[in-house]
Design a protein around this motif. Structure first.
Motif, PDB file in Angstrom:
ATOM      1  N   UNK A 172     -29.344  40.018 -47.865  1.00 10.42           N
ATOM      2  CA  UNK A 172     -29.192  39.569 -49.241  1.00 10.42           C
ATOM      3  C   UNK A 172     -28.329  40.523 -50.045  1.00 10.42           C
ATOM      4  N   UNK A 173     -27.386  40.007 -50.853  1.00  8.32           N
ATOM      5  CA  UNK A 173     -26.544  40.881 -51.672  1.00  8.32           C
ATOM      6  C   UNK A 173     -27.339  41.501 -52.811  1.00  8.32           C
ATOM      7  N   UNK A 174     -26.939  42.693 -53.213  1.00  7.25           N
ATOM      8  CA  UNK A 174     -27.524  43.386 -54.359  1.00  7.25           C
ATOM      9  C   UNK A 174     -26.409  43.590 -55.378  1.00  7.25           C
ATOM     10  N   UNK A 175     -26.516  42.963 -56.541  1.00 12.43           N
ATOM     11  CA  UNK A 175     -25.478  43.076 -57.554  1.00 12.43           C
ATOM     12  C   UNK A 175     -24.325  42.122 -57.287  1.00 12.43           C
TER      13      UNK A 175
ATOM     14  N   UNK B  88     -27.056  48.692 -62.885  1.00  8.49           N
ATOM     15  CA  UNK B  88     -26.662  47.564 -62.041  1.00  8.49           C
ATOM     16  C   UNK B  88     -26.251  48.101 -60.672  1.00  8.49           C
ATOM     17  N   UNK B  89     -26.948  47.678 -59.637  1.00  8.56           N
ATOM     18  CA  UNK B  89     -26.680  48.176 -58.291  1.00  8.56           C
ATOM     19  C   UNK B  89     -25.586  47.356 -57.612  1.00  8.56           C
ATOM     20  N   UNK B  90     -24.940  47.977 -56.645  1.00  5.85           N
ATOM     21  CA  UNK B  90     -23.965  47.301 -55.787  1.00  5.85           C
ATOM     22  C   UNK B  90     -24.344  47.605 -54.348  1.00  5.85           C
ATOM     23  N   UNK B  91     -24.726  46.572 -53.582  1.00  4.11           N
ATOM     24  CA  UNK B  91     -25.127  46.878 -52.216  1.00  4.11           C
ATOM     25  C   UNK B  91     -25.683  45.698 -51.459  1.00  4.11           C
ATOM     26  N   UNK B  92     -26.587  46.011 -50.513  1.00  7.03           N
ATOM     27  CA  UNK B  92     -27.101  45.035 -49.555  1.00  7.03           C
ATOM     28  C   UNK B  92     -28.507  45.429 -49.144  1.00  7.03           C
TER      29      UNK B  92
ATOM     30  N   UNK C 261     -36.511  48.405 -44.809  1.00  9.11           N
ATOM     31  CA  UNK C 261     -35.235  47.765 -45.112  1.00  9.11           C
ATOM     32  C   UNK C 261     -34.121  48.550 -44.436  1.00  9.11           C
ATOM     33  N   UNK C 262     -33.070  47.886 -44.010  1.00 10.13           N
ATOM     34  CA  UNK C 262     -31.781  48.521 -43.787  1.00 10.13           C
ATOM     35  C   UNK C 262     -30.924  48.136 -44.987  1.00 10.13           C
ATOM     36  N   UNK C 263     -30.279  49.104 -45.626  1.00  6.97           N
ATOM     37  CA  UNK C 263     -29.641  48.837 -46.913  1.00  6.97           C
ATOM     38  C   UNK C 263     -28.318  49.580 -47.055  1.00  6.97           C
ATOM     39  N   UNK C 264     -27.497  49.089 -47.992  1.00  7.54           N
ATOM     40  CA  UNK C 264     -26.200  49.681 -48.342  1.00  7.54           C
ATOM     41  C   UNK C 264     -26.145  49.811 -49.857  1.00  7.54           C
ATOM     42  N   UNK C 265     -25.547  50.907 -50.356  1.00  6.34           N
ATOM     43  CA  UNK C 265     -25.355  51.067 -51.789  1.00  6.34           C
ATOM     44  C   UNK C 265     -24.039  51.804 -52.068  1.00  6.34           C
ATOM     45  N   UNK C 266     -23.360  51.391 -53.147  1.00  8.93           N
ATOM     46  CA  UNK C 266     -22.306  52.204 -53.758  1.00  8.93           C
ATOM     47  C   UNK C 266     -22.878  52.709 -55.064  1.00  8.93           C
ATOM     48  N   UNK C 267     -23.001  54.022 -55.192  1.00 10.58           N
ATOM     49  CA  UNK C 267     -23.653  54.629 -56.348  1.00 10.58           C
ATOM     50  C   UNK C 267     -22.645  55.458 -57.135  1.00 10.58           C
ATOM     51  N   UNK C 268     -22.550  55.195 -58.435  1.00 11.55           N
ATOM     52  CA  UNK C 268     -21.631  55.965 -59.261  1.00 11.55           C
ATOM     53  C   UNK C 268     -20.624  55.077 -59.956  1.00 11.55           C
TER      54      UNK C 268
END
Length: 325
Positions: free
Chosen positions: A35-38, A66-70, A150-157
Motif C-alpha cells: 500500500x502507498x503511503x502519501x 505528510x509521509x512518502x513511502x510504502x 511490516x516491510x516499509x519504505x520512506x523518504x524523510x526530509x
C-alpha cells in the motif's frame, strides 16, 4: 494427484514476502499486498528485474507530517530473519532514503517495546544510476508484544526520488558490510598535497565477514598507499577501520571511490574531492573610521574542503564602485 503434488511444492516454496517484485497488480492497479503511503508513489518500468519497480518522489515543500513511502498491507509473521531489497537512489536534497522493518502488535499498530530495524541509503549511492542490493537483519522474538512485521519504505526530509524492487524475506542475511563516513585528514605540513583517508567498516549481518579487504581508488595523478587494506574477520555487530595515505596535488574537483569486500559481498561509496570556500571574517582593520578619510577592510577566507582552491579572487563593492583582488 501428480498435478496436486507439484502445485503444493510450488506454493510451499513461495517467499513469505509475497509479490516482492511488484509484478502482480491489484484492482487499484497498485501492486497486490502493498500500500502507498502519501502521494507520488507509482509503478515504474525502470525495474531491477521483471516489468515493474516502484518509484517514490518527495517534493520540496511537502509538510513534515505528510509521509512518502510504502507499507505491506499483508503483514509477515516471521519475527526473526532479514529483509532483502534492491534500490536505485535517484536524488536526495536534505532527505534520507530509508527502508524499515516495523514491529507490529496484536492490534495491528506499531506500539510495541521495540524499535524499527532500519537501512539508510549511503550518500555515495545517491545519483550514481546503479541498482544496489540491501539487507536488514532483525529479531523481535524477545518482545512478546510483537506479533508481526511490516516491510516499509520512506523518504524523510525535504525532497528526494527513489526506486525499489525485489523485496524478499530471508531466514539469514549472512555478512552485511556497511561503510561509514569517509574522512580526510590533511597533513599540516603539506595540506592539499598529502592526507590520510580513513573509513569505518561495519558488519550489520548475522554471520562473520572473513578476509575483509578495503580498496581506495583515486583519480589519475594521485597515489594511494597502500592500495588495498586487509582487515581480517569482522564479527556481526562490530567494525574495523581502514586507513590510506593519499599523495599528490589536489587542485581540481574529483572523486574517491571506496569498496569493501568479503567473498561475494561488497559495499561501496564515494567521496567528492573539491574546495569549499567560506568567509571567515570581514570588516575594517581599524576600530575607528574618520569621515572623508580612506579605511582599510579585510576579508579572510577559509577552505574547509578537500582540495586546493586555485586562482581565488575577491571583489569588494561600494555603491557603483568595485575592486577585485
Amino acid at each position: 494427484m501428480a498435478f496436486a503434488w507439484i502445485l503444493a511444492i510450488v506454493l510451499g516454496g513461495e517467499n513469505p514476502c509475497t509479490n516482492g517484485s511488484f509484478e502482480t497488480l491489484g484492482r487499484n492497479s497498485f501492486p497486490a499486498d502493498w500500500g502507498p503511503v502519501g502521494q507520488h508513489v507509482e509503478l515504474a518500468t525502470d525495474a531491477h528485474t521483471g516489468r515493474y519497480a516502484l518509484r517514490f518522489v518527495r517534493r520540496a515543500g511537502t509538510q513534515p507530517h505528510i509521509e512518502t513511502g510504502l507499507n505491506r498491507v499483508r503483514l509477515l509473521d516471521r519475527l526473526r530473519g532479514g529483509m532483502e531489497f534492491w534500490y536505485k537512489a535517484v536524488s536526495a536534497q536534505g532527505a534520507r532514503l530509508r527502508m524499515y522493518v516495523i514491529p507490529i502488535n496484536a492490534e495491528g499498530i506499531e506500539r510495541t517495546g521495540s524499535s524499527r530495524a532500519v537501512f539508510t541509503v549511503p550518500e555515495g549511492h545517491i545519483g550514481d544510476g546503479q541498482w544496489h542490493r540491501g539487507r536488514i537483519r532483525y529479531d523481535y522474538t524477545t518482545d512478546p508484544k510483537v506479533r508481526s512485521v511490516h516491510f516499509a519504505v520512506r523518504i524523510e526530509g525535504n525532497a528526494g526520488e527513489l526506486l525499489v524492487d525485489d523485496f524478499a524475506y530471508l531466514e539469514r542475511v549472512g555478512p552485511v558490510l556497511r561503510l561509514g563516513t569517509v574522512r580526510v585528514e590533511e597533513d599540516p605540513d603539506q595540506p592539499g598535497q598529502r592526507c590520510r583517508v580513513h573509513v569505518p567498516i561495519y558488519n550489520d549481518g548475522d554471520a562473520p565477514a572473513s578476509e575483509v579487504q578495503a580498496l581506495l581508488v583515486a583519480p589519475a595523478g594521485l597515489e594511494v598507499n597502500p592500495a588495498k587494506v586487509s582487515l581480517g574477520t569482522i564479527v556481526p555487530g562490530k567494525r574495523a577501520r581502514a586507513f590510506w595515505t593519499l599523495h599528490g596535488r589536489r587542485d581540481q574537483s574529483s572523486t574517491l571511490a571506496v569498496e569493501a569486500r568479503t567473498g561475494e559481498e561488497t559495499a561501496s561509496t564515494r567521496l567528492p574531492l573539491g574546495p569549499k570556500l567560506a568567509v571567515r571574517s570581514f570588516g575594517p582593520m581599524g576600530p575607528v573610521a574618520i569621515v572623508g578619510k580612506p579605511i582599510e577592510v579585510q576579508c579572510e577566507l577559509e577552505n574547509s574542503g578537500t582540495a586546493i582552491a586555485p586562482g581565488v579572487a575577491i571583489s569588494f563593492a561600494l555603491g557603483d564602485q568595485q575592486k577585485t583582488v
